[in-house]
Write a protein that holds these residues in place. Structure first.
Motif: not given
Length: 187
Positions: A133-137
């Motif tokens: 999925x997405x990686x949030x930072x």
């Protein structure tokens, strides 16, 4: 957004905003069970800051009705907030049928309404059992925080999504996902 992050521009050369609203039946926080609820996320797409594959985004808002989740994440950053109110409804999921999805979430600093009408329901298969999925930072005083999503994703419903936030409407073609995520938070 800190300058160390570089925007991932769309084909039109503009920044890509992302909005997500979803309901989970249950959560586990540090291994302890927590009730289900609604989560809203607002982010801007960025290039991978560490060179890892997949989609990456700088997290601007993360709002949830799950009080233990809001409290645990709120200790890390004020990006994480409890929702003052939220709702999310999806019509009957019949493969190939026309459907609608509507939802809203509001916190002290973020408010958005999602409307997907009509959306086309996909078939029940194929299922991507190990999707990246997405990686949030996001950054905080002690350094970056990374939320790395992986999940089992079922076929996507697609349709027109209208997001209203801060009195402004944005409309685009988007996907309504059905997924079973796992999130690893690194501080």
């Amino acid at each position: 957004m800190p300058t160390r992050y570089k925007l991932a521009l769309g084909q039109d050369g503009l920044a890509q905003m992302s909005f997500a609203l979803y309901r989970c039946d249950s959560f586990a926080i540090d291994g302890a069970p927590a009730p289900g609820g609604i989560v809203g996320e607002n982010s801007v797409r960025v290039e991978s800051p560490d060179g890892s594959p997949g989609r990456h985004a700088y997290l601007l808002h993360h709002v949830t009705t799950v009080k233990p989740l809001a409290a645990a994440l709120g200790a890390l950053s004020d990006v994480f907030e409890p929702a003052r109110e939220a709702n999310f409804e999806v019509g009957p999921r019949i493969p190939g049928a026309t459907n609608s999805a509507r939802g809203a979430i509001r916190s002290a600093r973020f408010e958005a309404t999602w409307i997907g009408d009509p959306v086309k329901e996909p078939p029940d298969e194929p299922v991507d059992r190990n999707s990246k999925g997405v990686t949030f930072w996001l950054d905080r005083g002690a350094g970056p925080i990374e939320l790395d999503y992986s999940s089992q994703i079922l076929p996507r419903s697609t349709g027109t999504i209208t997001v209203r936030s801060g009195g402004t409407d944005s409309t685009a073609t988007g996907a309504f996902l059905r997924f079973e995520p796992s999130v690893v938070i690194t501080r």
